[in-house]
Design a protein around this motif. Structure first.
Motif, PDB file in Angstrom:
ATOM      1  N   SER A  81       0.861  -1.185   0.000  1.00 37.47           N
ATOM      2  CA  SER A  81       0.000   0.000   0.000  1.00 37.47           C
ATOM      3  C   SER A  81       0.893   1.230   0.000  1.00 37.47           C
ATOM      4  O   SER A  81       2.112   1.133   0.198  1.00 37.47           O
ATOM      5  N   ARG A  82       0.280   2.367  -0.199  1.00 44.07           N
ATOM      6  CA  ARG A  82       1.045   3.605  -0.160  1.00 44.07           C
ATOM      7  C   ARG A  82       1.612   3.854   1.230  1.00 44.07           C
ATOM      8  O   ARG A  82       2.754   4.280   1.384  1.00 44.07           O
ATOM      9  N   LEU A  83       0.816   3.570   2.264  1.00 47.72           N
ATOM     10  CA  LEU A  83       1.304   3.740   3.629  1.00 47.72           C
ATOM     11  C   LEU A  83       2.465   2.793   3.912  1.00 47.72           C
ATOM     12  O   LEU A  83       3.408   3.151   4.625  1.00 47.72           O
ATOM     13  N   ALA A  84       2.402   1.584   3.343  1.00 47.09           N
ATOM     14  CA  ALA A  84       3.470   0.607   3.563  1.00 47.09           C
ATOM     15  C   ALA A  84       4.789   1.081   2.952  1.00 47.09           C
ATOM     16  O   ALA A  84       5.850   0.979   3.582  1.00 47.09           O
ATOM     17  N   VAL A  85       4.732   1.612   1.726  1.00 49.07           N
ATOM     18  CA  VAL A  85       5.972   2.070   1.106  1.00 49.07           C
ATOM     19  C   VAL A  85       6.507   3.314   1.810  1.00 49.07           C
ATOM     20  O   VAL A  85       7.728   3.480   1.973  1.00 49.07           O
ATOM     21  N   GLN A  86       5.626   4.197   2.251  1.00 52.07           N
ATOM     22  CA  GLN A  86       6.081   5.387   2.983  1.00 52.07           C
ATOM     23  C   GLN A  86       6.764   5.001   4.288  1.00 52.07           C
ATOM     24  O   GLN A  86       7.790   5.587   4.665  1.00 52.07           O
ATOM     25  N   LYS A  87       6.207   4.012   4.973  1.00 51.89           N
ATOM     26  CA  LYS A  87       6.819   3.552   6.224  1.00 51.89           C
ATOM     27  C   LYS A  87       8.183   2.921   5.954  1.00 51.89           C
ATOM     28  O   LYS A  87       9.151   3.172   6.680  1.00 51.89           O
ATOM     29  N   HIS A  88       8.270   2.121   4.888  1.00 51.87           N
ATOM     30  CA  HIS A  88       9.544   1.486   4.539  1.00 51.87           C
ATOM     31  C   HIS A  88      10.603   2.548   4.210  1.00 51.87           C
ATOM     32  O   HIS A  88      11.755   2.450   4.669  1.00 51.87           O
ATOM     33  N   LEU A  89      10.209   3.556   3.448  1.00 55.18           N
ATOM     34  CA  LEU A  89      11.145   4.618   3.085  1.00 55.18           C
ATOM     35  C   LEU A  89      11.552   5.435   4.307  1.00 55.18           C
ATOM     36  O   LEU A  89      12.724   5.838   4.439  1.00 55.18           O
ATOM     37  N   ALA A  90      10.608   5.687   5.202  1.00 55.72           N
ATOM     38  CA  ALA A  90      10.930   6.446   6.415  1.00 55.72           C
ATOM     39  C   ALA A  90      11.944   5.701   7.266  1.00 55.72           C
ATOM     40  O   ALA A  90      12.876   6.313   7.831  1.00 55.72           O
ATOM     41  N   ASN A  91      11.802   4.394   7.369  1.00 53.13           N
ATOM     42  CA  ASN A  91      12.766   3.590   8.133  1.00 53.13           C
ATOM     43  C   ASN A  91      14.154   3.624   7.510  1.00 53.13           C
ATOM     44  O   ASN A  91      15.163   3.411   8.192  1.00 53.13           O
ATOM     45  N   ALA A  92      14.187   3.902   6.189  1.00 50.72           N
ATOM     46  CA  ALA A  92      15.471   4.009   5.492  1.00 50.72           C
ATOM     47  C   ALA A  92      15.989   5.442   5.454  1.00 50.72           C
ATOM     48  O   ALA A  92      17.025   5.720   4.843  1.00 50.72           O
ATOM     49  N   GLY A  93      15.256   6.365   6.106  1.00 55.26           N
ATOM     50  CA  GLY A  93      15.708   7.751   6.189  1.00 55.26           C
ATOM     51  C   GLY A  93      15.158   8.680   5.128  1.00 55.26           C
ATOM     52  O   GLY A  93      15.667   9.794   4.958  1.00 55.26           O
ATOM     53  N   PHE A  94      14.099   8.250   4.413  1.00 54.11           N
ATOM     54  CA  PHE A  94      13.525   9.087   3.352  1.00 54.11           C
ATOM     55  C   PHE A  94      12.078   9.448   3.709  1.00 54.11           C
ATOM     56  O   PHE A  94      11.232   8.566   3.853  1.00 54.11           O
ATOM     57  N   ASP A  95      11.820  10.741   3.852  1.00 54.28           N
ATOM     58  CA  ASP A  95      10.479  11.218   4.166  1.00 54.28           C
ATOM     59  C   ASP A  95       9.781  11.609   2.859  1.00 54.28           C
ATOM     60  O   ASP A  95       9.875  12.744   2.393  1.00 54.28           O
ATOM     61  N   ILE A  96       9.102  10.647   2.253  1.00 57.03           N
ATOM     62  CA  ILE A  96       8.442  10.862   0.962  1.00 57.03           C
ATOM     63  C   ILE A  96       6.960  10.586   1.142  1.00 57.03           C
ATOM     64  O   ILE A  96       6.553   9.443   1.375  1.00 57.03           O
ATOM     65  N   ARG A  97       6.135  11.625   1.016  1.00 56.97           N
ATOM     66  CA  ARG A  97       4.704  11.486   1.298  1.00 56.97           C
ATOM     67  C   ARG A  97       3.820  11.653   0.063  1.00 56.97           C
ATOM     68  O   ARG A  97       2.680  11.216   0.052  1.00 56.97           O
ATOM     69  N   SER A  98       4.302  12.316  -0.962  1.00 60.73           N
ATOM     70  CA  SER A  98       3.466  12.616  -2.118  1.00 60.73           C
ATOM     71  C   SER A  98       3.730  11.640  -3.266  1.00 60.73           C
ATOM     72  O   SER A  98       4.783  10.992  -3.340  1.00 60.73           O
ATOM     73  N   SER A  99       2.764  11.571  -4.180  1.00 53.02           N
ATOM     74  CA  SER A  99       2.940  10.755  -5.383  1.00 53.02           C
ATOM     75  C   SER A  99       4.073  11.289  -6.251  1.00 53.02           C
ATOM     76  O   SER A  99       4.837  10.521  -6.845  1.00 53.02           O
ATOM     77  N   ASP A 100       4.205  12.623  -6.305  1.00 55.63           N
ATOM     78  CA  ASP A 100       5.303  13.211  -7.069  1.00 55.63           C
ATOM     79  C   ASP A 100       6.644  12.800  -6.473  1.00 55.63           C
ATOM     80  O   ASP A 100       7.598  12.508  -7.207  1.00 55.63           O
ATOM     81  N   GLY A 101       6.701  12.786  -5.135  1.00 54.79           N
ATOM     82  CA  GLY A 101       7.939  12.369  -4.484  1.00 54.79           C
ATOM     83  C   GLY A 101       8.275  10.919  -4.778  1.00 54.79           C
ATOM     84  O   GLY A 101       9.444  10.576  -5.008  1.00 54.79           O
ATOM     85  N   LEU A 102       7.260  10.069  -4.781  1.00 54.54           N
ATOM     86  CA  LEU A 102       7.485   8.662  -5.119  1.00 54.54           C
ATOM     87  C   LEU A 102       7.930   8.506  -6.564  1.00 54.54           C
ATOM     88  O   LEU A 102       8.793   7.686  -6.878  1.00 54.54           O
ATOM     89  N   ALA A 103       7.334   9.302  -7.466  1.00 53.58           N
ATOM     90  CA  ALA A 103       7.722   9.241  -8.876  1.00 53.58           C
ATOM     91  C   ALA A 103       9.178   9.654  -9.053  1.00 53.58           C
ATOM     92  O   ALA A 103       9.927   9.040  -9.826  1.00 53.58           O
ATOM     93  N   GLU A 104       9.595  10.698  -8.337  1.00 53.40           N
ATOM     94  CA  GLU A 104      10.989  11.149  -8.426  1.00 53.40           C
ATOM     95  C   GLU A 104      11.936  10.100  -7.862  1.00 53.40           C
ATOM     96  O   GLU A 104      13.016   9.847  -8.419  1.00 53.40           O
TER      97      GLU A 104
END
Length: 392
Positions: A264-287
């Motif tokens: 899910s989107r929340l799952a990928v955001q949590k995974h990225l946050a644990n890796a030190g990346f605060d990415i919340r938007s779809s544009d951020g995920l696309a980048e």
């Protein structure tokens, strides 16, 4: 005596509304069609079709589209939808914002807006929805007589259930009927669905499911939901909560977890946050995907390898869809990556020779799928014949 249901036309006056919807649906599906062809396909008499066509022309819902060339006789007049004959307002309630759109009769968006949702209690959300409806109608410059209704979507499940408190639903509506509440607040016909159901209808009306009768839409919203269309109709369940697939346990990294905890989107955001990346938007995920962010790529590979593959197998063998569509608030590139990486099961009813459609498709409605689906609910209701009970 037994009771069956039929969707064929009936010439009795009491069935006129049903027959009108049937004719509209025939016109929509065909693009352009003549009276005789409608009569043959619907079971209605030619005179009944002619009367309904006359009414639809007067109401501005359809228009003449020229004549179809024939080898003999007078070429028959063809009829098609009139895009400006009516409009649907769609409103999506998300945890942090209200999104609104206006769709023309063919499902094309003509205006859209986003408003931050600052107050989250029942009255605050209601005021935001009322304001969004007024603002989007004003922006689209629509007369009230042209608005067919308002579709409202929100995360499910609806009502108090064993899934309450998981954080995906809007608990402020546990004690009230959202349909009754918003019908009174907006003073207009309202249809309310969860966001996954709305996404499926969006793909049916003007998306990747055009031409499909039975399909599943795996929707990435606040959590993960499943919208199901069977023979062109939405499968809602007894209380509107069919398709809460995000809470089904699947295997991920050797342990059982709820599907939306791994996919899910929340799952990928949590995974990225644990890796030190605060990415919340779809544009951020696309980048991040364009840059081949290592943490994101690791998550995608893990999500496709077990959870998504398992989920697709469940959906295919339980519902036998023509295709499963992935859509929602994720970048197209990520959906394409998941689709290309998933392992489709050989032991599946969907694994059959002679397929004309891929088993997995990316939705065509983009990140606003839920909002577009809200408007599409209204359009679909206008076109879908009600099932009439027939005594045998």
């Amino acid at each position: 005596m037994s009771i069956t249901t039929e969707t064929v036309g009936a010439n009795a006056e009491r069935a006129r509304s049903h027959n009108r919807q049937m004719v509209l649906d025939r016109v929509r599906q065909a693009g352009q069609i003549g009276r005789a062809e409608i009569a043959r396909g619907s079971g209605l008499s030619t005179q009944a079709v002619s009367n309904i066509i006359s009414d639809l022309l007067s109401d501005g819902l359809i228009s003449e589209q020229g004549r179809k060339a024939t080898t003999r006789g007078q070429p028959p007049v063809q009829y098609g939808l009139n895009p400006v004959g009516g409009y649907a307002v769609g409103i999506e309630i998300r945890p942090d914002a209200i999104f609104a759109t206006v769709l023309d009769l063919c499902g094309k968006p003509v205006a859209s807006l986003r408003r931050t949702l600052a107050v989250h209690d029942l009255n605050g959300v209601t005021e935001a929805v009322v304001a969004a409806k007024s603002a989007i109608i004003e922006e689209a410059d629509l007369p009230a007589s042209k608005v067919l209704g308002v579709g409202i979507v929100m995360p499910g499940p609806f009502g108090r259930t064993g899934l309450s408190g998981t954080g995906s639903e809007l608990s402020i509506f546990h004690e009230v009927s959202p349909t009754d509440w918003f019908t009174e607040a907006l003073n207009t016909p309202v249809v309310v669905e969860n966001d996954a159901n709305a996404a499926a209808v969006a793909e049916l009306v003007a998306g990747a499911a055009r031409g499909l009768d039975t399909f599943a839409c795996l929707y990435f919203g606040n959590g993960l939901g499943l919208g199901l269309i069977q023979d062109g109709r939405l499968v809602r369940g007894a209380f509107g909560n069919a398709g809460e697939i995000g809470h089904i346990p699947v295997t991920s990294k050797g342990r059982a977890v709820p599907l939306e905890a791994a996919l899910s989107r929340l799952a990928v955001q949590k995974h990225l946050a644990n890796a030190g990346f605060d990415i919340r938007s779809s544009d951020g995920l696309a980048e991040a995907y364009a840059a081949r962010n290592a943490a994101l790529m690791t998550w995608l590979d893990a999500a496709a390898a077990e959870p998504l593959s398992h989920a697709i197998t469940i959906i295919e063998n339980m519902f036998d869809p023509e295709a499963v569509i992935l859509g929602g608030a994720m970048p197209d590139a990520i959906f394409d990556h998941l689709i290309s990486s998933v392992t489709l099961a050989e032991r599946s009813v969907s694994n059959r020779p002679g397929r004309t459609t891929d088993r997995l498709l990316r939705g065509a409605s983009g990140r606003m799928t839920g909002t577009l689906g809200a408007g599409a609910l209204v359009i679909n209701r206008a076109f879908t014949p009600r099932i009439a009970a027939v005594a045998r």
